[in-house]
Write a protein that holds these residues in place. Structure first.
Motif, mmCIF file in Angstrom:
data_model
loop_
_atom_site.group_PDB
_atom_site.id
_atom_site.type_symbol
_atom_site.label_atom_id
_atom_site.label_comp_id
_atom_site.label_asym_id
_atom_site.label_seq_id
_atom_site.Cartn_x
_atom_site.Cartn_y
_atom_site.Cartn_z
ATOM 1 N N UNK A 72 0.741 -1.121 -0.031
ATOM 2 C CA UNK A 72 0.111 0.022 0.119
ATOM 3 C C UNK A 72 0.951 1.126 0.139
ATOM 4 N N UNK A 73 2.085 0.985 -0.118
ATOM 5 C CA UNK A 73 3.115 2.386 -0.120
ATOM 6 C C UNK A 73 2.816 2.997 0.950
ATOM 7 N N UNK A 74 2.748 2.728 2.214
ATOM 8 C CA UNK A 74 2.703 3.270 3.451
ATOM 9 C C UNK A 74 3.910 3.630 4.049
ATOM 10 N N UNK A 75 4.330 4.832 4.267
ATOM 11 C CA UNK A 75 5.544 5.106 4.961
ATOM 12 C C UNK A 75 5.571 4.812 6.425
ATOM 13 N N UNK A 76 6.473 4.230 7.144
ATOM 14 C CA UNK A 76 6.429 3.589 8.446
ATOM 15 C C UNK A 76 8.005 3.750 8.984
ATOM 16 N N UNK A 77 8.244 3.743 10.229
ATOM 17 C CA UNK A 77 9.715 3.664 10.976
ATOM 18 C C UNK A 77 9.652 2.109 11.489
ATOM 19 N N UNK A 78 10.550 1.320 11.195
ATOM 20 C CA UNK A 78 10.581 -0.036 11.716
ATOM 21 C C UNK A 78 11.729 0.065 13.029
ATOM 22 N N UNK A 79 11.368 -0.578 13.881
ATOM 23 C CA UNK A 79 12.102 -0.781 15.257
ATOM 24 C C UNK A 79 12.338 -2.171 15.387
ATOM 25 N N UNK A 80 13.508 -2.778 15.344
ATOM 26 C CA UNK A 80 13.603 -4.137 15.691
ATOM 27 C C UNK A 80 13.479 -4.415 17.211
ATOM 28 N N UNK A 81 12.848 -5.290 17.642
ATOM 29 C CA UNK A 81 12.618 -5.365 19.242
ATOM 30 C C UNK A 81 13.487 -6.682 19.657
ATOM 31 N N UNK A 82 14.060 -6.479 20.648
ATOM 32 C CA UNK A 82 14.981 -7.340 21.434
ATOM 33 C C UNK A 82 14.306 -8.160 22.292
ATOM 34 N N UNK A 83 13.739 -9.373 21.812
ATOM 35 C CA UNK A 83 12.799 -10.055 22.640
ATOM 36 C C UNK A 83 13.564 -10.751 23.777
ATOM 37 N N UNK A 84 14.878 -10.682 23.820
ATOM 38 C CA UNK A 84 15.397 -11.190 25.191
ATOM 39 C C UNK A 84 15.479 -10.114 26.300
ATOM 40 N N UNK A 85 15.683 -8.922 25.651
ATOM 41 C CA UNK A 85 15.667 -7.780 26.268
ATOM 42 C C UNK A 85 14.693 -6.557 26.076
#
Length: 238
Positions: A28-41
């Motif tokens: 859908x060509x939607x701009x977004x910011x991606x944040x990688x989540x550390x599931x151990x912390x």
């Protein structure tokens, strides 16, 4: 000063559920910011946003509340931008059918595949191939019915179910590499096999669906979170 994106996504590389949302955002060509989540912390933001299930993905849109569960987020994105690559069919009855198939996969087939790859008991893993194969055979039948002879579940182009199932194609390849188990068999499931090739060749799918090497790293992450005596006896260094 660059305008701040209204959408933020917390996710994990290798997570099929995160990639469902990224797939729709890309279509859908939607701009977004991606944040990688550390599931151990886990970050405080993540813990506050998903306090019960503590699963990725989590989507934030403006000042609205955080959204969880990939299927719900996919439908939300389709509703706020319906004129750009709609993913759900217009007919309400068809939408219900699609939701039922997605729910069945997430609550029946996916748990079986997760247990398969995380079990330490080799004999149990071997016995589990049968039910998984039967489930894929039912999906083959459903694909023939839903696609009506077209290339994708969504018809001539990628739709809701293509994304729901398609993000697992990298995992299916990993099963073949690590467990010598072809989840989608060229002979038994010819229509799904052809659909899989169409998905891999699609310009968006090829940038969103990780290859099996990425999934191998994610599987190693899952193994490392388990007690040593419970970790599966598999070789991920192929």
């Amino acid at each position: 000063m660059a305008q701040k994106c209204e959408m933020r996504l917390l996710g994990k590389t290798g997570s099929a559920f995160t990639n469902r949302v990224r797939f729709v955002l890309k279509l859908k060509s939607i701009d977004y910011e991606y944040f990688e989540e550390d599931l151990d912390n886990k970050t405080e933001l993540f813990l506050k946003s998903s306090p019960v299930f503590r699963n990725v993905p989590v989507l934030f849109h403006g000042d609205g509340p955080p959204m969880i569960e990939s299927l719900c987020i996919m439908e939300y994105l389709d509703e706020i931008k319906p004129d750009v690559h709609p993913i759900l069919p217009k007919n309400p009855a068809d939408r219900v059918q699609f939701r039922i198939l997605a729910y069945t996969f997430d609550n029946l087939y996916y748990p079986a595949m997760r247990e398969f790859m995380l079990t330490r008991d080799v004999d149990k893993r071997e016995a589990m191939k049968g039910p998984i194969t039967e489930g894929i055979a039912r999906l083959e039948e459903a694909f023939i019915h839903v696609s009506k002879g077209k290339e994708f579940w969504g018809g001539d182009d990628i739709g809701y179910l293509d994304i729901v199932f398609g993000v697992f194609l990298g995992w299916f390849k990993l099963f073949g590499k690590v467990f010598d188990f072809d989840v989608i068999d060229e002979v038994i499931n010819p229509r799904l096999a052809q659909w899989g090739r169409s998905m891999w060749s699609h310009e968006v799918a090829s940038t969103i669906i990780p290859n099996h090497e990425i999934h191998a790293k994610f599987l190693q992450f899952l193994h490392n979170r388990m007690p040593p005596t419970s970790r599966p006896l598999v070789d991920l260094s192929y």
